[in-house]
Design an enzyme around this catalytic site. Structure first.
Site, PDB file in Angstrom:
ATOM      1  N   ASN A   7      -4.210   7.897   5.278  1.00 55.04           N
ATOM      2  CA  ASN A   7      -2.937   7.372   5.780  1.00 55.04           C
ATOM      3  C   ASN A   7      -3.102   6.113   6.610  1.00 55.04           C
ATOM      4  O   ASN A   7      -2.126   5.510   7.004  1.00 55.04           O
ATOM      5  CB  ASN A   7      -2.267   8.410   6.679  1.00 55.04           C
ATOM      6  CG  ASN A   7      -2.975   8.543   8.018  1.00 55.04           C
ATOM      7  OD1 ASN A   7      -4.067   8.056   8.208  1.00 55.04           O
ATOM      8  ND2 ASN A   7      -2.321   9.186   8.940  1.00 55.04           N
TER       9      ASN A   7
ATOM     10  N   HIS B  42       0.491   4.274  -2.666  1.00 53.47           N
ATOM     11  CA  HIS B  42       0.214   5.601  -2.116  1.00 53.47           C
ATOM     12  C   HIS B  42       1.301   6.597  -2.578  1.00 53.47           C
ATOM     13  O   HIS B  42       1.022   7.711  -3.007  1.00 53.47           O
ATOM     14  CB  HIS B  42       0.232   5.415  -0.603  1.00 53.47           C
ATOM     15  CG  HIS B  42      -0.281   6.543   0.204  1.00 53.47           C
ATOM     16  ND1 HIS B  42      -1.176   6.394   1.226  1.00 53.47           N
ATOM     17  CD2 HIS B  42       0.015   7.852   0.171  1.00 53.47           C
ATOM     18  CE1 HIS B  42      -1.430   7.558   1.783  1.00 53.47           C
ATOM     19  NE2 HIS B  42      -0.724   8.462   1.166  1.00 53.47           N
TER      20      HIS B  42
ATOM     21  N   ARG C 115       0.825  -1.215   0.000  1.00 50.94           N
ATOM     22  CA  ARG C 115       0.000   0.000   0.000  1.00 50.94           C
ATOM     23  C   ARG C 115       0.861   1.268   0.000  1.00 50.94           C
ATOM     24  O   ARG C 115       0.507   2.261  -0.632  1.00 50.94           O
ATOM     25  CB  ARG C 115      -0.936  -0.001   1.208  1.00 50.94           C
ATOM     26  CG  ARG C 115      -1.811   1.254   1.283  1.00 50.94           C
ATOM     27  CD  ARG C 115      -3.136   0.952   1.943  1.00 50.94           C
ATOM     28  NE  ARG C 115      -3.793   2.113   2.514  1.00 50.94           N
ATOM     29  CZ  ARG C 115      -4.654   2.894   1.841  1.00 50.94           C
ATOM     30  NH1 ARG C 115      -4.914   2.656   0.583  1.00 50.94           N
ATOM     31  NH2 ARG C 115      -5.239   3.903   2.444  1.00 50.94           N
TER      32      ARG C 115
ATOM     33  N   HIS D 151      -5.840  -5.787  -3.143  1.00 50.21           N
ATOM     34  CA  HIS D 151      -6.708  -6.012  -1.987  1.00 50.21           C
ATOM     35  C   HIS D 151      -6.922  -7.501  -1.701  1.00 50.21           C
ATOM     36  O   HIS D 151      -7.806  -7.861  -0.943  1.00 50.21           O
ATOM     37  CB  HIS D 151      -8.042  -5.291  -2.176  1.00 50.21           C
ATOM     38  CG  HIS D 151      -7.915  -3.799  -2.095  1.00 50.21           C
ATOM     39  ND1 HIS D 151      -8.944  -2.936  -2.343  1.00 50.21           N
ATOM     40  CD2 HIS D 151      -6.840  -3.007  -1.788  1.00 50.21           C
ATOM     41  CE1 HIS D 151      -8.536  -1.672  -2.194  1.00 50.21           C
ATOM     42  NE2 HIS D 151      -7.256  -1.704  -1.859  1.00 50.21           N
TER      43      HIS D 151
HETATM   44  C1  HEM Z   1      -8.382   1.565  -6.892  1.00 46.97           C
HETATM   45  C2  HEM Z   1      -8.455   2.405  -5.906  1.00 46.97           C
HETATM   46  C3  HEM Z   1      -8.147   2.034  -4.478  1.00 46.97           C
HETATM   47  C4  HEM Z   1      -8.896   2.365  -3.406  1.00 46.97           C
HETATM   48  C5  HEM Z   1     -10.194   3.166  -3.406  1.00 46.97           C
HETATM   49  C6  HEM Z   1      -8.254   1.808  -2.253  1.00 46.97           C
HETATM   50  C7  HEM Z   1      -8.721   1.948  -0.961  1.00 46.97           C
HETATM   51  C8  HEM Z   1      -8.204   1.301   0.128  1.00 46.97           C
HETATM   52  C9  HEM Z   1      -8.727   1.409   1.458  1.00 46.97           C
HETATM   53  C10 HEM Z   1      -9.898   2.283   1.876  1.00 46.97           C
HETATM   54  C11 HEM Z   1      -7.989   0.599   2.247  1.00 46.97           C
HETATM   55  C12 HEM Z   1      -8.188   0.378   3.728  1.00 46.97           C
HETATM   56  C13 HEM Z   1      -7.581   1.522   4.475  1.00 46.97           C
HETATM   57  C14 HEM Z   1      -8.079   1.533   5.884  1.00 46.97           C
HETATM   58  O1  HEM Z   1      -9.289   1.600   6.089  1.00 46.97           O
HETATM   59  O2  HEM Z   1      -7.259   1.440   6.790  1.00 46.97           O
HETATM   60  C15 HEM Z   1      -6.989  -0.028   1.430  1.00 46.97           C
HETATM   61  C16 HEM Z   1      -6.058  -0.916   1.886  1.00 46.97           C
HETATM   62  C17 HEM Z   1      -5.105  -1.490   1.086  1.00 46.97           C
HETATM   63  N1  HEM Z   1      -4.862  -1.200  -0.234  1.00 46.97           N
HETATM   64 FE1  HEM Z   1      -6.019  -0.093  -1.439  1.00 46.97          FE
HETATM   65  N2  HEM Z   1      -7.140   1.147  -2.626  1.00 46.97           N
HETATM   66  C18 HEM Z   1      -7.017   1.252  -3.984  1.00 46.97           C
HETATM   67  C19 HEM Z   1      -5.986   0.756  -4.749  1.00 46.97           C
HETATM   68  C20 HEM Z   1      -4.939   0.005  -4.269  1.00 46.97           C
HETATM   69  C21 HEM Z   1      -3.790  -0.390  -5.055  1.00 46.97           C
HETATM   70  C22 HEM Z   1      -3.522   0.024  -6.496  1.00 46.97           C
HETATM   71  C23 HEM Z   1      -3.017  -1.151  -4.245  1.00 46.97           C
HETATM   72  C24 HEM Z   1      -1.712  -1.829  -4.566  1.00 46.97           C
HETATM   73  C25 HEM Z   1      -1.475  -2.420  -5.713  1.00 46.97           C
HETATM   74  C26 HEM Z   1      -3.689  -1.243  -2.964  1.00 46.97           C
HETATM   75  C27 HEM Z   1      -3.234  -1.967  -1.897  1.00 46.97           C
HETATM   76  C28 HEM Z   1      -3.822  -1.978  -0.653  1.00 46.97           C
HETATM   77  C29 HEM Z   1      -3.395  -2.846   0.430  1.00 46.97           C
HETATM   78  C30 HEM Z   1      -2.306  -3.913   0.352  1.00 46.97           C
HETATM   79  C31 HEM Z   1      -4.180  -2.526   1.535  1.00 46.97           C
HETATM   80  C32 HEM Z   1      -4.081  -3.123   2.932  1.00 46.97           C
HETATM   81  C33 HEM Z   1      -3.054  -2.342   3.725  1.00 46.97           C
HETATM   82  C34 HEM Z   1      -2.777  -2.912   5.103  1.00 46.97           C
HETATM   83  O3  HEM Z   1      -3.299  -3.960   5.459  1.00 46.97           O
HETATM   84  O4  HEM Z   1      -1.983  -2.285   5.816  1.00 46.97           O
HETATM   85  N3  HEM Z   1      -4.837  -0.503  -3.013  1.00 46.97           N
HETATM   86  N4  HEM Z   1      -7.137   0.432   0.142  1.00 46.97           N
HETATM   87  C1  LIG Z   2      -3.061   9.516  10.251  1.00 53.00           C
HETATM   88  O1  LIG Z   2      -3.829  10.691  10.278  1.00 53.00           O
HETATM   89  C2  LIG Z   2      -4.446  10.942  11.498  1.00 53.00           C
HETATM   90  C3  LIG Z   2      -5.272  12.209  11.349  1.00 53.00           C
HETATM   91  O2  LIG Z   2      -5.993  12.204  10.148  1.00 53.00           O
HETATM   92  C4  LIG Z   2      -3.364  11.108  12.590  1.00 53.00           C
HETATM   93  O3  LIG Z   2      -3.997  11.296  13.837  1.00 53.00           O
HETATM   94  C5  LIG Z   2      -2.500   9.847  12.640  1.00 53.00           C
HETATM   95  O4  LIG Z   2      -1.449  10.019  13.540  1.00 53.00           O
HETATM   96  C6  LIG Z   2      -1.919   9.551  11.273  1.00 53.00           C
HETATM   97  N1  LIG Z   2      -1.220   8.265  11.302  1.00 53.00           N
HETATM   98  C7  LIG Z   2       0.017   8.100  10.840  1.00 53.00           C
HETATM   99  C8  LIG Z   2       0.579   6.734  10.897  1.00 53.00           C
HETATM  100  O5  LIG Z   2       0.679   9.017  10.386  1.00 53.00           O
END
Ligand code: HEM
Ligand SMILES: *[C@@H]1O[C@H](CO)[C@@H](O)[C@H](O)[C@H]1NC(C)=O
Ligand SMILES: *[C@@H]1O[C@H](CO)[C@@H](O)[C@H](O)[C@H]1NC(C)=O
Ligand SMILES: *[C@@H]1O[C@H](CO)[C@@H](O)[C@H](O)[C@H]1NC(C)=O
Ligand SMILES: *[C@@H]1O[C@H](CO)[C@@H](O)[C@H](O)[C@H]1NC(C)=O
Length: 352
Positions: free
Chosen positions: A105, A77, A73, A206
């Site tokens: 983030n 990002h 991610r 995902h």
């Molecule tokens: C297409 C648009 C995308 C959207 C809207 C999106 C959105 C998100 C969201 C909302 C999360 C969860 C964050 C949270 O709630 O903490 C997430 C997690 C994640 N995303 Fe995406 N994402 C996108 C594309 C991608 C791409 C291109 C990759 C990598 C190729 C990716 C890899 C990941 C991974 C691996 C996680 C899990 C991270 C973790 O467990 O620490 N995402 N994403």
């Molecule tokens: C992510 O953002 C929130 C506020 O939007 C902040 O409180 C938090 O410390 C941030 N986390 C990291 C890992 O930077």
């Protein structure tokens, strides 16, 4: 337990095959490389680079497999906001809150950022300050994929780290929302040169990792999203009893730590977690791509590698632009005017 055991045997197999994997050459299908990047950029200056990173991540993932998702991610990002220049790793900002403080983030796990700095330290100890944090991030993302069972592919290298902080606005404007429909993703990511197949393939990231409730409770409350399997929705409501619950759940409910094509099978079964996931199956443009990936893991793996390479080249900083950071979390201290002038005249600005 079973999936955990099979995960570790998989790690073992990956380690045994590592030698041959790394020798994968130009046989892979790759998008055309942008100027300044090449597969063998560090071959003579840091021949052990890829081995150092692979070995270290192999150890790190044994302790915490969640780091693999976190690293994948971070690379995504990084590349989407201002290009793959490691701006995502910078702590603090001169221009107000930076990428790490902006709302999306939340999965930038601090452990994963520390791990990238640890990799940078090992690499620089072995080779000197010649490999950028952005190259290390791209390689770490690839290894996160490989070590959880995904495709092996070669990463174009030669990125340099950016001088510029990304602002909170840059971050919010460039990272797609989990509430986005497939149509909105297609329209907004076209500006980055990504087509519908790239979008569907990259969303396959995902297949590992987790999400906070607040990223998907829009589909549970006040009304249940009719495109979600009711049994799955009932389980999610237990994890997230309220729209603002602070729980988390896995993005791929079936094989959460395995990089496979289960994500697409889940979408077909209406068990995609985010709106931006499930809508890839509801939309008539992207649905056939989801179906192909669900039916053919090998095809998904090929397309994923292709799109990752493409994403990894977005607005990269190369040549004499940017710098090789000594610490991924902060920019290098400014050089004195005397040194700057001298080095520029010698045409050696890259040597610092
Ligand atoms: C297409 C648009 C995308 C959207 C809207 C999106 C959105 C998100 C969201 C909302 C999360 C969860 C964050 C949270 O709630 O903490 C997430 C997690 C994640 N995303 Fe995406 N994402 C996108 C594309 C991608 C791409 C291109 C990759 C990598 C190729 C990716 C890899 C990941 C991974 C691996 C996680 C899990 C991270 C973790 O467990 O620490 N995402 N994403
Ligand atoms: C992510 O953002 C929130 C506020 O939007 C902040 O409180 C938090 O410390 C941030 N986390 C990291 C890992 O930077
Ligand atoms: C590269 O950055 C510029 C702004 O500096 C932006 O207009 C352009 O869309 C970006 N290109 C890609 C491929 O992201
Ligand atoms: C998150 O939920 C747990 C209980 O599940 C609670 O102990 C904790 O205080 C909550 N944290 C926040 C920031 O609301
Ligand atoms: C790298 O920079 C960060 C942020 O300024 C700092 O907290 C950390 O101690 C530095 N690491 C090293 C090894 O100097």
């Amino acid at each position: 337990m079973t999936s955990f055991a099979s995960f570790f045997s998989l790690l073992l197999i990956s380690s045994l095959l590592l030698g041959s994997h790394l020798s994968l050459t130009s046989a892979q299908t790759s998008p055309p490389l942008v100027r300044g990047l090449s597969f063998d950029f560090h071959r003579s200056t840091c021949p052990r680079l890829e081995r150092i990173i692979r070995d270290e991540l192999n150890n790190a993932f044994r302790r915490d497999i969640g780091l693999a998702a976190a690293l994948l991610r971070i690379h995504f990002h990084d590349c989407f906001v201002q290009g793959c220049d490691a701006s995502v790793l910078l702590e603090g900002s001169v221009a107000g809150p930076g990428e790490q403080e902006a709302p999306p983030n939340l999965t930038l796990r601090p452990d994963a950022i520390r791990l990238l700095n640890d990799l940078r330290e090992r690499v620089h100890r072995a080779c000197g300050q010649v490999v950028s944090c952005s190259d290390i991030t791209a390689l770490a993302a690839r290894d996160a994929v490989v070590l959880t069972g995904g495709p092996e592919y070669r990463v174009p290298l030669g990125r340099r780290d950016g001088h510029n902080f990304a602002t909170r606005e840059d971050t919010i404007n460039n990272l797609p929302s989990p509430l986005a429909t497939a149509r909105q993703l297609i329209d907004s990511l076209r500006t980055k040169g990504l087509d519908p197949t790239d979008i569907v393939a990259l969303s396959g990231g995902h297949t590992i990792g987790r999400s906070l409730c607040t990223s998907f409770t829009n589909r549970l409350y006040p009304n249940q999203d009719p495109t979600m399997d009711p049994g799955y929705a009932a389980n999610l409501k237990r994890t997230c009893p309220r729209a603002d619950s602070n729980g988390t759940t896995m993005l791929d409910v079936q094989t959460p730590n395995m990089f496979d094509n289960r994500y697409y099978i889940n979408l077909r079964n209406r068990q995609g977690l985010l709106t931006s996931d499930q809508d890839l199956f509801m939309d008539s443009t992207t649905r056939p791509i989801v179906t192909r990936f669900a039916e053919n893991q090998r095809f998904f793996f090929e397309r994923f590698a292709f799109s990752m390479i493409k994403m990894g080249m977005l607005n990269v900083t190369t040549g004499t632009q940017g710098e090789i950071r000594a610490n991924c979390s902060r920019r290098n201290p400014p050089r004195s005017t005397y040194l700057t002038t001298m080095l520029d005249e010698e045409g050696e600005s890259a040597a610092f």
